[in-house]
Design a protein around this motif. Structure first.
Motif, PDB file in Angstrom:
ATOM      1  N   ALA A  14     -38.365 126.706 -62.442  1.00 29.50           N
ATOM      2  CA  ALA A  14     -37.238 126.433 -61.551  1.00 29.50           C
ATOM      3  C   ALA A  14     -37.169 127.448 -60.413  1.00 29.50           C
ATOM      4  O   ALA A  14     -36.849 127.091 -59.270  1.00 29.50           O
ATOM      5  N   ASP A  15     -37.479 128.716 -60.707  1.00 30.12           N
ATOM      6  CA  ASP A  15     -37.423 129.766 -59.689  1.00 30.12           C
ATOM      7  C   ASP A  15     -38.417 129.523 -58.563  1.00 30.12           C
ATOM      8  O   ASP A  15     -38.246 130.040 -57.455  1.00 30.12           O
ATOM      9  N   ASP A  16     -39.476 128.763 -58.852  1.00 31.52           N
ATOM     10  CA  ASP A  16     -40.465 128.430 -57.829  1.00 31.52           C
ATOM     11  C   ASP A  16     -40.155 127.087 -57.169  1.00 31.52           C
ATOM     12  O   ASP A  16     -40.344 126.922 -55.961  1.00 31.52           O
ATOM     13  N   PHE A  17     -39.677 126.128 -57.974  1.00 31.22           N
ATOM     14  CA  PHE A  17     -39.491 124.779 -57.464  1.00 31.22           C
ATOM     15  C   PHE A  17     -38.422 124.693 -56.385  1.00 31.22           C
ATOM     16  O   PHE A  17     -38.649 124.114 -55.313  1.00 31.22           O
ATOM     17  N   PHE A  18     -37.259 125.254 -56.646  1.00 33.27           N
ATOM     18  CA  PHE A  18     -36.144 125.051 -55.718  1.00 33.27           C
ATOM     19  C   PHE A  18     -36.345 125.722 -54.362  1.00 33.27           C
ATOM     20  O   PHE A  18     -36.072 125.112 -53.318  1.00 33.27           O
ATOM     21  N   PRO A  19     -36.851 126.941 -54.290  1.00 36.20           N
ATOM     22  CA  PRO A  19     -37.058 127.517 -52.958  1.00 36.20           C
ATOM     23  C   PRO A  19     -38.298 126.987 -52.246  1.00 36.20           C
ATOM     24  O   PRO A  19     -38.357 127.017 -51.011  1.00 36.20           O
ATOM     25  N   ASP A  20     -39.292 126.493 -53.021  1.00 36.64           N
ATOM     26  CA  ASP A  20     -40.556 126.130 -52.379  1.00 36.64           C
ATOM     27  C   ASP A  20     -41.247 124.977 -53.101  1.00 36.64           C
ATOM     28  O   ASP A  20     -42.324 125.144 -53.677  1.00 36.64           O
ATOM     29  N   PRO A  21     -40.655 123.768 -53.083  1.00 34.30           N
ATOM     30  CA  PRO A  21     -41.326 122.632 -53.724  1.00 34.30           C
ATOM     31  C   PRO A  21     -42.648 122.337 -53.018  1.00 34.30           C
ATOM     32  O   PRO A  21     -42.748 122.443 -51.790  1.00 34.30           O
ATOM     33  N   GLN A  22     -43.651 121.949 -53.812  1.00 30.38           N
ATOM     34  CA  GLN A  22     -44.986 121.771 -53.265  1.00 30.38           C
ATOM     35  C   GLN A  22     -45.251 120.368 -52.742  1.00 30.38           C
ATOM     36  O   GLN A  22     -46.128 120.175 -51.898  1.00 30.38           O
ATOM     37  N   SER A  23     -44.521 119.374 -53.243  1.00 31.70           N
ATOM     38  CA  SER A  23     -44.761 117.999 -52.807  1.00 31.70           C
ATOM     39  C   SER A  23     -43.761 117.607 -51.724  1.00 31.70           C
ATOM     40  O   SER A  23     -42.601 118.047 -51.729  1.00 31.70           O
ATOM     41  N   SER A  24     -44.208 116.771 -50.782  1.00 29.60           N
ATOM     42  CA  SER A  24     -43.312 116.318 -49.713  1.00 29.60           C
ATOM     43  C   SER A  24     -42.168 115.482 -50.284  1.00 29.60           C
ATOM     44  O   SER A  24     -41.034 115.534 -49.783  1.00 29.60           O
ATOM     45  N   ALA A  25     -42.442 114.711 -51.357  1.00 29.90           N
ATOM     46  CA  ALA A  25     -41.386 113.894 -51.970  1.00 29.90           C
ATOM     47  C   ALA A  25     -40.294 114.781 -52.550  1.00 29.90           C
ATOM     48  O   ALA A  25     -39.099 114.477 -52.412  1.00 29.90           O
ATOM     49  N   ALA A  26     -40.668 115.874 -53.197  1.00 36.74           N
ATOM     50  CA  ALA A  26     -39.674 116.791 -53.759  1.00 36.74           C
ATOM     51  C   ALA A  26     -38.882 117.460 -52.651  1.00 36.74           C
ATOM     52  O   ALA A  26     -37.656 117.638 -52.770  1.00 36.74           O
ATOM     53  N   ARG A  27     -39.530 117.839 -51.574  1.00 39.22           N
ATOM     54  CA  ARG A  27     -38.810 118.451 -50.453  1.00 39.22           C
ATOM     55  C   ARG A  27     -37.791 117.481 -49.878  1.00 39.22           C
ATOM     56  O   ARG A  27     -36.650 117.857 -49.588  1.00 39.22           O
ATOM     57  N   ASP A  28     -38.201 116.228 -49.715  1.00 41.32           N
ATOM     58  CA  ASP A  28     -37.270 115.227 -49.202  1.00 41.32           C
ATOM     59  C   ASP A  28     -36.094 115.033 -50.153  1.00 41.32           C
ATOM     60  O   ASP A  28     -34.935 114.927 -49.722  1.00 41.32           O
ATOM     61  N   PHE A  29     -36.373 114.975 -51.445  1.00 38.54           N
ATOM     62  CA  PHE A  29     -35.328 114.772 -52.453  1.00 38.54           C
ATOM     63  C   PHE A  29     -34.305 115.905 -52.395  1.00 38.54           C
ATOM     64  O   PHE A  29     -33.091 115.669 -52.382  1.00 38.54           O
ATOM     65  N   LEU A  30     -34.770 117.150 -52.367  1.00 37.67           N
ATOM     66  CA  LEU A  30     -33.869 118.298 -52.358  1.00 37.67           C
ATOM     67  C   LEU A  30     -33.070 118.373 -51.067  1.00 37.67           C
ATOM     68  O   LEU A  30     -31.969 118.927 -51.050  1.00 37.67           O
ATOM     69  N   ASN A  31     -33.617 117.842 -49.998  1.00 37.18           N
ATOM     70  CA  ASN A  31     -32.930 117.865 -48.709  1.00 37.18           C
ATOM     71  C   ASN A  31     -32.044 116.638 -48.487  1.00 37.18           C
ATOM     72  O   ASN A  31     -31.488 116.448 -47.398  1.00 37.18           O
ATOM     73  N   GLY A  32     -31.926 115.795 -49.534  1.00 37.02           N
ATOM     74  CA  GLY A  32     -31.023 114.670 -49.445  1.00 37.02           C
ATOM     75  C   GLY A  32     -31.556 113.474 -48.695  1.00 37.02           C
ATOM     76  O   GLY A  32     -30.801 112.556 -48.356  1.00 37.02           O
ATOM     77  N   ARG A  33     -32.861 113.445 -48.449  1.00 35.47           N
ATOM     78  CA  ARG A  33     -33.463 112.316 -47.761  1.00 35.47           C
ATOM     79  C   ARG A  33     -33.938 111.281 -48.780  1.00 35.47           C
ATOM     80  O   ARG A  33     -34.304 111.628 -49.908  1.00 35.47           O
ATOM     81  N   ILE A  34     -33.949 110.040 -48.407  1.00 37.47           N
ATOM     82  CA  ILE A  34     -34.400 108.965 -49.293  1.00 37.47           C
ATOM     83  C   ILE A  34     -35.892 109.116 -49.537  1.00 37.47           C
ATOM     84  O   ILE A  34     -36.684 109.264 -48.606  1.00 37.47           O
ATOM     85  N   VAL A  35     -36.258 109.090 -50.805  1.00 38.80           N
ATOM     86  CA  VAL A  35     -37.664 109.224 -51.190  1.00 38.80           C
ATOM     87  C   VAL A  35     -38.215 107.849 -51.516  1.00 38.80           C
ATOM     88  O   VAL A  35     -37.651 107.118 -52.326  1.00 38.80           O
ATOM     89  N   VAL A  36     -39.324 107.481 -50.867  1.00 29.40           N
ATOM     90  CA  VAL A  36     -39.930 106.163 -51.101  1.00 29.40           C
ATOM     91  C   VAL A  36     -41.374 106.325 -51.556  1.00 29.40           C
ATOM     92  O   VAL A  36     -41.942 107.392 -51.488  1.00 29.40           O
TER      93      VAL A  36
END
Length: 251
Positions: free
Chosen positions: A229-251
């Motif tokens: 978790a300490d790595d995922f939240f500040p620096d997700p590696q996948s574009s889908a995860a980044r979009d999800f955390l930023n509140g964007r619709i993931v398709v």
């Protein structure tokens, strides 16, 4: 919920002992419904302790994965290995709490006593479990009269009464008010601290930040990312995860 919900309770409850069912190894897991593939060669390794949060957009296969791991469904292909055993071999040593509580049409106390009797435990222990989840004052009330948050706390008490090594949670706080959400989180965190392995599906990023030791991010039926978790939240590696955390619709 009363302060008792955060305090030690029944000695029969698992205490600081990691699950012997772990580690979990999932290899090339496939689930198809007709021509539709919902889990697509998913592979995953989970260690013996902590709280794993499974996150991802709707339709990613999160809830179906829990059912497969718990032996409620059979995969189309692939392998699930719980410390050398298959899912149906270990179901009795696990518990699953759904988003919508499934309760017996009996009193609050009788819901716990039913589980204790099935596990050859003393029915009298029900009082300790109800105190732990802050429902002692509702013991003689019909379970159907509980509020949504109270009903989910009773579901958790029933799950814990089975003394599970692994506790699956499928969005147990969806649609609950903030106070109920935090009450559920305290109960789950206490179970984790006692050695129960937690595997928790959530859409709530704040909840995942509060509770996760590690995060599995699912996308299009695959484990797109698995990290601390300490790595995922500040620096997700996948574009889908980044979009999800930023509140964007993931398709």
């Amino acid at each position: 919920m009363s302060d008792a919900a955060a305090m030690p309770f029944a000695q029969s409850v698992r205490s600081a002992v990691p699950s012997v069912l772990m580690p979990l190894r999932v290899r090339d897991l496939v689930l198809r419904f007709g021509e539709i593939t919902v889990l697509d060669h998913l592979s995953l390794d989970l260690g013996p302790r902590g709280c794993t949060m499974i996150m991802g957009p709707n339709g990613a296969g999160k809830s179906l994965l829990l059912k497969l791991l718990h032996g409620l469904m059979q995969p189309t292909a692939g392998q699930i290995d719980w410390g050398g055993q298959g899912p149906t071999d270990v179901t009795a040593r696990q518990a699953l709490v759904f988003q919508k509580p499934v309760l017996l049409r009996r009193s609050v106390r009788a819901n716990i006593e039913f589980v204790l009797k099935a596990r050859c435990k003393r029915p009298g222990e029900s009082a300790e479990f109800l105190e732990h989840v802050g429902l002692s004052h509702k013991a003689d009330q019909p379970a159907r009269l509980l509020s949504g948050g109270e009903a989910q706390r009773l579901s958790l008490a029933r799950a814990l009464a089975t003394d599970p090594e692994v506790l699956f949670l499928d969005e147990p706080t969806a649609s609950l008010d903030p106070a109920s959400v935090l009450a559920i989180e305290r109960i789950v965190s206490d179970a984790r601290n006692r050695g129960v392995r937690i595997i928790f599906v959530t859409h709530d990023v704040g909840q995942a930040r509060r509770m996760a030791d590690d995060v599995v991010f699912m996308h299009r039926g695959k484990a797109a990312e698995h990290s601390r978790a300490d790595d995922f939240f500040p620096d997700p590696q996948s574009s889908a995860a980044r979009d999800f955390l930023n509140g964007r619709i993931v398709v």
